[in-house]
Design a protein around this motif. Sequence first.
Motif, PDB file in Angstrom:
ATOM      1  N   TYR A   1      65.137  20.871  45.891  1.00  0.00           N
ATOM      2  CA  TYR A   1      64.724  22.133  46.499  1.00  0.00           C
ATOM      3  C   TYR A   1      63.964  21.953  47.811  1.00  0.00           C
ATOM      4  N   GLY A   2      63.358  20.769  48.014  1.00  0.00           N
ATOM      5  CA  GLY A   2      62.571  20.554  49.225  1.00  0.00           C
ATOM      6  C   GLY A   2      61.137  21.021  49.115  1.00  0.00           C
ATOM      7  N   ALA A   3      60.630  21.192  47.886  1.00  0.00           N
ATOM      8  CA  ALA A   3      59.239  21.616  47.688  1.00  0.00           C
ATOM      9  C   ALA A   3      58.286  20.471  48.011  1.00  0.00           C
ATOM     10  N   GLU A   4      57.051  20.821  48.332  1.00  0.00           N
ATOM     11  CA  GLU A   4      56.020  19.799  48.533  1.00  0.00           C
ATOM     12  C   GLU A   4      55.476  19.291  47.205  1.00  0.00           C
ATOM     13  N   GLY A   5      55.625  20.088  46.163  1.00  0.00           N
ATOM     14  CA  GLY A   5      55.136  19.707  44.848  1.00  0.00           C
ATOM     15  C   GLY A   5      55.314  20.860  43.883  1.00  0.00           C
ATOM     16  N   VAL A   6      54.751  20.724  42.684  1.00  0.00           N
ATOM     17  CA  VAL A   6      54.909  21.724  41.628  1.00  0.00           C
ATOM     18  C   VAL A   6      53.534  22.169  41.143  1.00  0.00           C
ATOM     19  N   ASP A   7      53.364  23.470  40.961  1.00  0.00           N
ATOM     20  CA  ASP A   7      52.150  24.025  40.358  1.00  0.00           C
ATOM     21  C   ASP A   7      52.504  24.525  38.959  1.00  0.00           C
ATOM     22  N   PHE A   8      51.938  23.883  37.945  1.00  0.00           N
ATOM     23  CA  PHE A   8      52.199  24.265  36.561  1.00  0.00           C
ATOM     24  C   PHE A   8      51.138  25.272  36.122  1.00  0.00           C
ATOM     25  N   GLU A   9      51.584  26.450  35.705  1.00  0.00           N
ATOM     26  CA  GLU A   9      50.638  27.477  35.283  1.00  0.00           C
ATOM     27  C   GLU A   9      49.987  27.090  33.954  1.00  0.00           C
ATOM     28  N   LYS A  10      48.934  27.807  33.611  1.00  0.00           N
ATOM     29  CA  LYS A  10      48.126  27.497  32.439  1.00  0.00           C
ATOM     30  C   LYS A  10      48.992  27.374  31.184  1.00  0.00           C
TER      31      LYS A  10
ATOM     32  N   PRO B   1      63.541  26.324  53.658  1.00  0.00           N
ATOM     33  CA  PRO B   1      62.080  26.481  53.793  1.00  0.00           C
ATOM     34  C   PRO B   1      61.330  25.178  53.547  1.00  0.00           C
ATOM     35  N   ARG B   2      60.205  25.039  54.219  1.00  0.00           N
ATOM     36  CA  ARG B   2      59.332  23.880  54.068  1.00  0.00           C
ATOM     37  C   ARG B   2      57.900  24.364  53.855  1.00  0.00           C
ATOM     38  N   GLY B   3      57.059  23.467  53.333  1.00  0.00           N
ATOM     39  CA  GLY B   3      55.646  23.782  53.182  1.00  0.00           C
ATOM     40  C   GLY B   3      55.340  24.710  52.023  1.00  0.00           C
ATOM     41  N   TRP B   4      56.124  24.659  50.964  1.00  0.00           N
ATOM     42  CA  TRP B   4      55.899  25.529  49.811  1.00  0.00           C
ATOM     43  C   TRP B   4      55.845  24.679  48.539  1.00  0.00           C
ATOM     44  N   ARG B   5      55.295  25.256  47.484  1.00  0.00           N
ATOM     45  CA  ARG B   5      55.198  24.577  46.197  1.00  0.00           C
ATOM     46  C   ARG B   5      55.883  25.429  45.129  1.00  0.00           C
ATOM     47  N   LEU B   6      56.482  24.777  44.161  1.00  0.00           N
ATOM     48  CA  LEU B   6      57.241  25.467  43.117  1.00  0.00           C
ATOM     49  C   LEU B   6      56.327  25.825  41.944  1.00  0.00           C
ATOM     50  N   PRO B   7      56.181  27.120  41.625  1.00  0.00           N
ATOM     51  CA  PRO B   7      55.381  27.497  40.455  1.00  0.00           C
ATOM     52  C   PRO B   7      56.235  27.490  39.182  1.00  0.00           C
ATOM     53  N   VAL B   8      55.759  26.809  38.155  1.00  0.00           N
ATOM     54  CA  VAL B   8      56.426  26.811  36.852  1.00  0.00           C
ATOM     55  C   VAL B   8      55.527  27.574  35.890  1.00  0.00           C
ATOM     56  N   ARG B   9      56.008  28.719  35.407  1.00  0.00           N
ATOM     57  CA  ARG B   9      55.155  29.590  34.596  1.00  0.00           C
ATOM     58  C   ARG B   9      55.390  29.455  33.099  1.00  0.00           C
ATOM     59  N   GLU B  10      56.515  28.832  32.711  1.00  0.00           N
ATOM     60  CA  GLU B  10      56.835  28.739  31.284  1.00  0.00           C
ATOM     61  C   GLU B  10      57.887  27.655  31.098  1.00  0.00           C
ATOM     62  N   VAL B  11      57.903  27.009  29.938  1.00  0.00           N
ATOM     63  CA  VAL B  11      59.006  26.114  29.589  1.00  0.00           C
ATOM     64  C   VAL B  11      59.539  26.515  28.221  1.00  0.00           C
ATOM     65  N   ARG B  12      60.860  26.468  28.083  1.00  0.00           N
ATOM     66  CA  ARG B  12      61.511  26.775  26.811  1.00  0.00           C
ATOM     67  C   ARG B  12      62.375  25.589  26.404  1.00  0.00           C
ATOM     68  N   LEU B  13      62.524  25.426  25.116  1.00  0.00           N
ATOM     69  CA  LEU B  13      63.316  24.325  24.573  1.00  0.00           C
ATOM     70  C   LEU B  13      64.683  24.831  24.136  1.00  0.00           C
ATOM     71  N   ALA B  14      65.729  24.130  24.547  1.00  0.00           N
ATOM     72  CA  ALA B  14      67.081  24.378  24.048  1.00  0.00           C
ATOM     73  C   ALA B  14      67.547  23.086  23.377  1.00  0.00           C
ATOM     74  N   ALA B  15      67.051  22.854  22.165  1.00  0.00           N
ATOM     75  CA  ALA B  15      67.282  21.576  21.484  1.00  0.00           C
ATOM     76  C   ALA B  15      68.746  21.384  21.116  1.00  0.00           C
ATOM     77  N   GLY B  16      69.444  22.474  20.795  1.00  0.00           N
ATOM     78  CA  GLY B  16      70.853  22.364  20.451  1.00  0.00           C
ATOM     79  C   GLY B  16      71.709  22.060  21.663  1.00  0.00           C
ATOM     80  N   ALA B  17      71.448  22.763  22.756  1.00  0.00           N
ATOM     81  CA  ALA B  17      72.173  22.491  23.998  1.00  0.00           C
ATOM     82  C   ALA B  17      71.805  21.118  24.536  1.00  0.00           C
ATOM     83  N   GLY B  18      70.545  20.735  24.329  1.00  0.00           N
ATOM     84  CA  GLY B  18      70.110  19.420  24.767  1.00  0.00           C
ATOM     85  C   GLY B  18      69.426  19.427  26.111  1.00  0.00           C
ATOM     86  N   PHE B  19      68.594  20.441  26.376  1.00  0.00           N
ATOM     87  CA  PHE B  19      67.789  20.431  27.592  1.00  0.00           C
ATOM     88  C   PHE B  19      66.533  21.270  27.402  1.00  0.00           C
TER      89      PHE B  19
END
Length: 579
Positions: free
Chosen positions: A479-488, A526-544
């Motif tokens: 994506y070209g992000a400078e980094g990732v911000d993981f939400e609480k 775009p440059r100079g931005w960070r990727l916000p990750v607000r949630e993670v979900r598991l798809a154990a059957g699909a495998g990701f």
Amino acid sequence: MNKSDIEIAREAKLKPISEIAGAMGISPQWVEEYGKYKAKIDWRLLKSAELPQKRAKYINITAISPTPLGEGKTTTTVGLVQGLGKIGKQAVACLRQPSMGPTFGIKGGAAGGGYSQIVPMEDFNLHLTGDIHAVSAAHNLCAAAVDARIYHESRWAPSYFEKLGLKILDIDPCRVSLGRVMDINDRGLRNVMTGLGGREDGPLRQSRFDISVASEVMAILALARDLPDLRKRLGRMVAACNKKGDPVTAEDLGVAGAMTVLMKDALKPNLLQTIEGQGSFVHAGPFANIAHGNSSIIADLLAVNYADFVVTEAGFGSDMGMEKFFDIKCRTSGLVPDAVVLVATVRALKSHGGGPAVVPGKPLPPEYKEENLELLKKGLPNLLAHIGIISRFGVPAVVAINAFPTDTEAEWELVRDAAIKAGAADAVVTTHWANGGEGAADLARAVEKAASLPSHFKLLYPDEVPLKQKIETVAVRVYGAEGVDFEKGVLKELDTLEEKGYGKLPVCMAKTQYSLSHDPALKGAPRGWRLPVREVRLAAGAGFVYPLCGAITTMPGLPSRPAFMDVDIDDDGTVRGLF
């Protein structure tokens, strides 16, 4: 006046689907006809001694970041298959089945367009053979099983379940991860309360609806290799957690077998044809922004044994469907791509360069209909970024410049020069919308040449790196992000997934398709931005594991004027207004 796509499709002289299968070399015993012009192919052909031991060149079709103007990716996929036919190569398309959410929402049909279409077009865009309905039924059966178990365990003593031969699951109603699905855009169902009414109406809890093509069952259909694999994957689906925090699977609920029964016919790929008579597999339909965005592994494994070239489309841009094609689909299938075709249009690049907004129902601004090299130059960074993404996977890239009548030679040459300087093996103007296979013959020759070059394909990350690092790798390198911000809470959830043995799974990023970033307003590269990750979900059957980035939603809404307003049917059964 140009004919509409549906008018062109209806004028096509379709061949019986048995004839299409026969021309591919598939014998009648594996062909299950659904009417005269579509069929399912039995997946067990893959296990048969009859399967030819060929290895087609494997071509992925992707695009620059989408715009409202459209890039014509499916049209180019079909056009390339037809173009390969014109230069004497046997080619097969592998496409996803479109969701009826976009069909009746904003996008309209998804069968390609002009003289590069999959036919019968109405069947392709609507129910086809019912696979998406099977996905919805299997998913919702599992969701119903969760609520039923919560309800009954709240009413009866453990001894009652012992007599039934059932173990107590002790599901935490606040940790049910599986919502319900339907294949229609409906924002009013994104957040719902279930169990309203009396005690007999089930447990009261907050839940959600997703669109069916975002269901894990759909992803499993696309990634399963055979019926036993489908059964195992459905059994591994995590529907909830118990009050100790342990996962509760479809197998624990006793519903995985019934889900597989509902899916047994959906596992068989659908066979249709291009407007020029080449075979086309249409199977599975996961979105690329909120799922992994590729057609089925089974269809590809069949196709590579029956063609010189297999052309498969990945959803949206190279940052979305193509990255997941490589890091999820190819990781699972073991197939190695020989080349990538990157679709771009002059008009879309002008939009990325800061061109005026395109408003449905209003005339196209003159900037998109007249030569404007300066505006086009400003949009080229998006094209160059996508070429760079492809190069990180070590696969040769050919840029397909999907021509429009308002383009100029100077604009095409500007795009072509920039693409080749950025490392593309070639960049070719193609007119397949207007001219069918003849209009894509030059593209076909360029793809044949690129596919003969050495492919140094490599995955973006190994299985062993932590989930957090996988997310950061995609964000920065793709994506070209400078980094990732993981939400609480996200980092804690990632640690929990690692502890429970899911750390080696790939990540399936869910974000907007309209930008390389998480923000659809950020065009170009775009440059100079960070990727916000607000949630993670598991798809154990699909495998990701799939992180949700920014404001992405898994249930789209309808626009102010939905496409369904133009759709109707005549007294003789002729459908009107479907693209």
